[in-house]
Design a protein around this motif. Structure first.
Motif, mmCIF file in Angstrom:
data_model
loop_
_atom_site.group_PDB
_atom_site.id
_atom_site.type_symbol
_atom_site.label_atom_id
_atom_site.label_comp_id
_atom_site.label_asym_id
_atom_site.label_seq_id
_atom_site.Cartn_x
_atom_site.Cartn_y
_atom_site.Cartn_z
ATOM 1 N N VAL A 122 10.766 -26.347 11.929
ATOM 2 C CA VAL A 122 9.502 -26.953 11.425
ATOM 3 C C VAL A 122 8.982 -27.860 12.381
ATOM 4 O O VAL A 122 7.301 -27.575 13.445
ATOM 5 C CB VAL A 122 8.739 -27.385 9.766
ATOM 6 N N TRP A 123 10.012 -29.330 12.515
ATOM 7 C CA TRP A 123 9.713 -29.882 13.218
ATOM 8 C C TRP A 123 9.313 -29.657 14.794
ATOM 9 O O TRP A 123 8.752 -30.123 15.540
ATOM 10 C CB TRP A 123 10.793 -31.232 13.255
ATOM 11 N N MET A 124 10.475 -28.592 15.383
ATOM 12 C CA MET A 124 10.360 -28.309 16.538
ATOM 13 C C MET A 124 9.489 -27.193 17.223
ATOM 14 O O MET A 124 9.171 -27.055 17.751
ATOM 15 C CB MET A 124 11.571 -27.549 16.957
ATOM 16 N N ARG A 125 8.591 -26.173 15.624
ATOM 17 C CA ARG A 125 7.418 -25.693 16.617
ATOM 18 C C ARG A 125 6.384 -26.201 16.598
ATOM 19 O O ARG A 125 5.159 -26.478 17.790
ATOM 20 C CB ARG A 125 7.737 -24.550 15.567
ATOM 21 N N ARG A 126 6.376 -27.264 15.793
ATOM 22 C CA ARG A 126 5.183 -28.301 15.533
ATOM 23 C C ARG A 126 4.536 -29.012 16.942
ATOM 24 O O ARG A 126 3.665 -29.700 17.314
ATOM 25 C CB ARG A 126 5.011 -28.591 14.379
ATOM 26 N N SER A 127 6.068 -29.612 16.746
ATOM 27 C CA SER A 127 6.654 -31.093 17.982
ATOM 28 C C SER A 127 6.351 -30.496 19.567
ATOM 29 O O SER A 127 6.413 -30.764 20.394
ATOM 30 C CB SER A 127 7.449 -31.993 17.984
ATOM 31 N N GLU A 128 7.105 -29.352 19.897
ATOM 32 C CA GLU A 128 7.847 -28.841 20.936
ATOM 33 C C GLU A 128 7.145 -27.476 21.767
ATOM 34 O O GLU A 128 7.090 -26.950 22.648
ATOM 35 C CB GLU A 128 9.229 -29.073 20.951
#
Length: 265
Positions: A122-128
């Protein structure tokens, strides 16, 4: 067999309940590695590594570091404390078999680990803007990685005299992973024998396979070239072989070193 599975599931549920009630364990297992990941990403910044942004490269390899916290350190502490408090001895004297007891610990650790990996995704999808390219590969390496580090935790707990010294016992593994595993750099960038040693560390195949599963590129032999789904599996075969070899070694070590009763002397 069915009884052992049911006992393992019951023990895993108890483990997860205990973790949820312990603020210190929650911080060490769930938040500390993510905080360290943020430090790594800030250190590499936007620098390109293997054809992708440094932040993306680090985050995609983070599952190898998460294993150390969510599985290894957590279970060394748990196994040692329960052994010294005679919990393991009482459990083994009851209905659950030895494999069911260890399987319950591994199952609980797997749930925690998968929750962390999902949070990372989720972190990678939202930030990157990065979506997992190969979910089956990511789940497969997660299961094998948890099994490996659960067995290593069982072996190291046998070397740990008491719960107070557990934090000391796990330090060598933690330092080796932080320094040698290719979390913030490709393994091939290390000079000479150091690169060969880094490639054979138990966390390295997890880092490289997870990175390939996240990004869909060849982050196993280096370069980050785009691969088809089948190509990703083919490229990952040597890393899976290393992982399976470590599973055999860790299983033998756990069988030799793990203790069900308190150490004496």
């Amino acid at each position: 067999m069915r009884t052992d599975v049911l006992h393992a599931m019951r023990l895993a549920r108890i483990d997860l309940t205990l973790v949820g009630r312990n603020t210190t364990v929650l911080f060490n297992v769930l938040l500390l590695p993510l905080l360290m990941a943020w430090v790594y990403t800030e250190a590499v910044g936007a620098e390109k590594i293997d054809g992708v942004a440094g932040r993306v490269f680090v985050l995609a390899g983070l599952p190898g570091l998460l294993l150390v916290f969510a599985v290894f350190i957590n279970l060394v502490n748990s196994f040692t404390a329960r052994r010294e408090e005679l919990v393991l001895k009482r459990l083994r004297a009851g209905q659950p078999s030895g494999p069911a007891i260890l399987g319950g610990a591994a199952l609980g650790a797997l749930v925690l680990y998968l929750a962390q990996v999902a949070l990372l995704a989720v972190w990678m999808r939202r930030s990157e803007g990065v979506t997992v390219a190969n979910v089956p590969m990511l789940v497969t390496v997660a299961v094998l990685g948890v099994a490996l580090f659960c067995l290593l935790a069982a072996a190291f707990s046998g070397l740990t005299p008491n719960a107070e010294l557990a934090q000391v016992t796990v330090l060598p593994v933690l330092l080796v992973v932080l320094v040698g595993a290719p979390i913030a750099f490709p393994a091939g960038t290390l000079p000479g024998p150091l690169g060969d040693v880094a490639a054979l560390l138990p966390a390295t195949p997890v880092v490289e396979i997870a990175r390939t599963a996240f990004l869909g590129g060849d982050h196993l032999s280096g370069g980050g070239a785009a691969l088809s789904t089948g190509g990703q599996w083919m490229a990952a075969l040597p890393s899976f072989a290393i992982l399976l070899g470590w599973l055999v070694v860790a299983g033998l070590l756990a069988r030799w070193l793990f203790r069900w009763e308190p150490r004496h002397g």
